[in-house]
Design an enzyme around this catalytic site. Structure first.
Site, PDB file in Angstrom:
ATOM      1  N   GLN A  49       0.816  -1.218   0.000  1.00  0.00           N
ATOM      2  CA  GLN A  49       0.000   0.000   0.000  1.00  0.00           C
ATOM      3  C   GLN A  49       0.847   1.265   0.000  1.00  0.00           C
ATOM      4  O   GLN A  49       0.305   2.374   0.010  1.00  0.00           O
ATOM      5  CB  GLN A  49      -0.915  -0.018   1.227  1.00  0.00           C
ATOM      6  CG  GLN A  49      -1.908  -1.169   1.209  1.00  0.00           C
ATOM      7  CD  GLN A  49      -2.604  -1.376   2.541  1.00  0.00           C
ATOM      8  OE1 GLN A  49      -2.385  -0.635   3.497  1.00  0.00           O
ATOM      9  NE2 GLN A  49      -3.448  -2.396   2.607  1.00  0.00           N
ATOM     10  N   HIS A  63      -0.922  -0.090   5.698  1.00  0.00           N
ATOM     11  CA  HIS A  63      -1.497   0.910   6.608  1.00  0.00           C
ATOM     12  C   HIS A  63      -0.603   2.131   6.816  1.00  0.00           C
ATOM     13  O   HIS A  63      -0.143   2.412   7.912  1.00  0.00           O
ATOM     14  CB  HIS A  63      -1.825   0.255   7.964  1.00  0.00           C
ATOM     15  CG  HIS A  63      -2.789  -0.873   7.875  1.00  0.00           C
ATOM     16  ND1 HIS A  63      -3.325  -1.489   8.990  1.00  0.00           N
ATOM     17  CD2 HIS A  63      -3.339  -1.516   6.803  1.00  0.00           C
ATOM     18  CE1 HIS A  63      -4.154  -2.448   8.612  1.00  0.00           C
ATOM     19  NE2 HIS A  63      -4.166  -2.487   7.282  1.00  0.00           N
ATOM     20  N   TYR A  73      -9.232   7.187  20.054  1.00  0.00           N
ATOM     21  CA  TYR A  73     -10.319   6.672  19.225  1.00  0.00           C
ATOM     22  C   TYR A  73     -10.383   5.149  19.193  1.00  0.00           C
ATOM     23  O   TYR A  73     -11.077   4.574  18.360  1.00  0.00           O
ATOM     24  CB  TYR A  73     -10.267   7.329  17.842  1.00  0.00           C
ATOM     25  CG  TYR A  73     -10.664   8.777  18.003  1.00  0.00           C
ATOM     26  CD1 TYR A  73     -11.983   9.166  17.928  1.00  0.00           C
ATOM     27  CD2 TYR A  73      -9.723   9.721  18.401  1.00  0.00           C
ATOM     28  CE1 TYR A  73     -12.362  10.474  18.192  1.00  0.00           C
ATOM     29  CE2 TYR A  73     -10.093  11.034  18.663  1.00  0.00           C
ATOM     30  CZ  TYR A  73     -11.416  11.401  18.566  1.00  0.00           C
ATOM     31  OH  TYR A  73     -11.798  12.689  18.854  1.00  0.00           O
ATOM     32  N   TYR A 116      -9.586 -10.649  10.122  1.00  0.00           N
ATOM     33  CA  TYR A 116      -9.853 -11.250   8.819  1.00  0.00           C
ATOM     34  C   TYR A 116      -9.999 -12.762   8.924  1.00  0.00           C
ATOM     35  O   TYR A 116     -10.621 -13.393   8.080  1.00  0.00           O
ATOM     36  CB  TYR A 116      -8.736 -10.882   7.839  1.00  0.00           C
ATOM     37  CG  TYR A 116      -8.693  -9.411   7.531  1.00  0.00           C
ATOM     38  CD1 TYR A 116      -9.709  -8.805   6.809  1.00  0.00           C
ATOM     39  CD2 TYR A 116      -7.645  -8.611   7.972  1.00  0.00           C
ATOM     40  CE1 TYR A 116      -9.685  -7.439   6.531  1.00  0.00           C
ATOM     41  CE2 TYR A 116      -7.611  -7.248   7.701  1.00  0.00           C
ATOM     42  CZ  TYR A 116      -8.629  -6.669   6.984  1.00  0.00           C
ATOM     43  OH  TYR A 116      -8.617  -5.330   6.725  1.00  0.00           O
TER      44      TYR A 116
END
Length: 371
Positions: free
Chosen positions: A82, A147, A250, A261
């Site tokens: 990514q 990520h 958060y 997953y």
């Protein structure tokens, strides 16, 4: 008299069905053959836009002229998984400085990577970035390709926010001595503001604004409240919209609406709600794999006012959300029939919606509601 065979359906149900219908849109394909584009930024005075390609290229596109050659002066990026060249934004004082900010993945000598941010001057002929300097690095470097986050947002008040993923190293999102899983806040020069929440806390990184974030993929200033919103990927389920406030937690990975997953629970998770952590203002139990987001505050299409548009990678769509203060609700989806992963969504100076698709033959679309 013949009786109708159509069953009775209450008017309220007709209303609900009508509201569930996605609004019809017109789509103009402006550019094809973009190799996994990631972000776009509009240049002033109708001179087009800059587009990042994840592999490491920054390109200029202009109506009537098309796509430029790759701009020179872009930093070397770590284009794996990514990672790669990520977001692009213009400095608030671009008219004077011509500064263009980029986020990108970079690796260390051991092959671990993290998100970096810097800026360079866009040359007058739009062919290169001059004197690029890196002003921020996510430390420690922990990613093997996952990520990175990377969204950049200037708030109009002198500050830059950077969304950072946890590099698929879950517990780091709770570690204040690491920059994984955080939103950081810098000045427009890339320095640490003196009023950041952890500036004077021993063992904490002073850049941190908020923490407990998994992998932020869309981030924008709400034009009506003037506060930052972000969306982030959950694991298997639990994509979220959050309003990251100063010093708040958060939740990830302690609190999540998703599972691993593998189908099992997240090992560190203590539940969907955990004391001392903030709940999202919205979450999807089934993850659309959210991406770029854009608030609509233009007069061009009044029917789109008070909405936020959010891209979806897995669901290959743009999600239309109604905004009411700090509450949102999903209205519909508008681009699913086109069958492409959506990476970035922006509102142009002309009030049209501009969309980038995350494909090896990615496209740039100009979208408007069908009258």
């Amino acid at each position: 008299m013949r009786l109708s065979l159509i069953p009775f359906i209450p008017a309220l149900l007709f209303s609900a069905l009508a509201q569930a219908e996605p609004p019809a849109v017109n789509v103009e394909v402006l550019q094809t053959k973009l190799d996994h584009p990631w972000a776009l930024a509009f240049l002033p005075e109708d001179t087009g836009m800059l587009i990042t390609l994840k592999g490491g290229q920054l390109r200029h596109w202009q109506a009537g002229k098309g796509l430029s050659d790759p701009l020179a002066g872009v930093p070397k990026v770590w284009a794996n998984g990514q990672g790669g060249l990520l977001d692009v934004v213009l400095a608030p004082d671009f008219a004077e400085t011509r500064r263009v900010w980029l986020s990108y993945a970079e690796a260390d000598a051991e092959g671990k990577a993290g998100t970096a941010v810097g800026f360079g001057r866009l040359s007058d002929d739009l062919s290169r970035l001059e004197n690029f300097q890196t002003v921020f690095r996510q430390m420690p470097k922990l990613s093997t390709g996952n990520h990175f986050g990377g969204r950049l947002v200037f708030d109009g008040k002198g500050y830059l926010y950077i969304g950072l993923g946890e590099n698929n190293q879950r517990p780091t999102a709770q570690d204040l001595d690491k920059l994984q899983g955080k939103v950081v806040r810098l000045t427009e020069q890339g320095e640490v503001p003196s009023d950041n929440p952890f500036v004077n806390q021993a063992g904490a990184r002073p850049e941190i604004w908020a923490y407990g974030i998994r992998n932020p993929q869309g981030m924008a200033m709400n034009p009506w409240s003037q506060v930052l919103w972000l969306n982030e990927h959950g694991p298997r389920g639990g994509d979220e919209i959050n309003i990251p406030e100063k010093g708040k937690n958060y939740g990830w990975p302690l609190a999540t609406w998703g599972i691993n997953y593998s189908g099992f629970k997240i090992p560190e998770a203590k539940g969907e709600t955990v004391e001392g952590t903030e709940q999202p203002i919205f979450y999807w139990k089934n993850s659309p794999a959210v991406s770029g987001m854009a608030f609509y505050n233009s007069n061009t299409f009044p029917q789109w006012k008070q909405k936020v548009f959010i891209g979806a990678l897995k669901d290959e769509d743009v999600i239309v959300m109604n905004v009411d203060g700090d509450k949102v609700s999903e209205e519909g989806r508008i681009l699913g029939e086109r069958g492409q992963r959506i990476r970035d969504v922006r509102v142009g100076p002309d009030g049209y919606l501009y969309v980038l698709t995350d494909e090896s033959d990615g496209e740039l679309w100009k979208v408007s509601p069908r009258s």
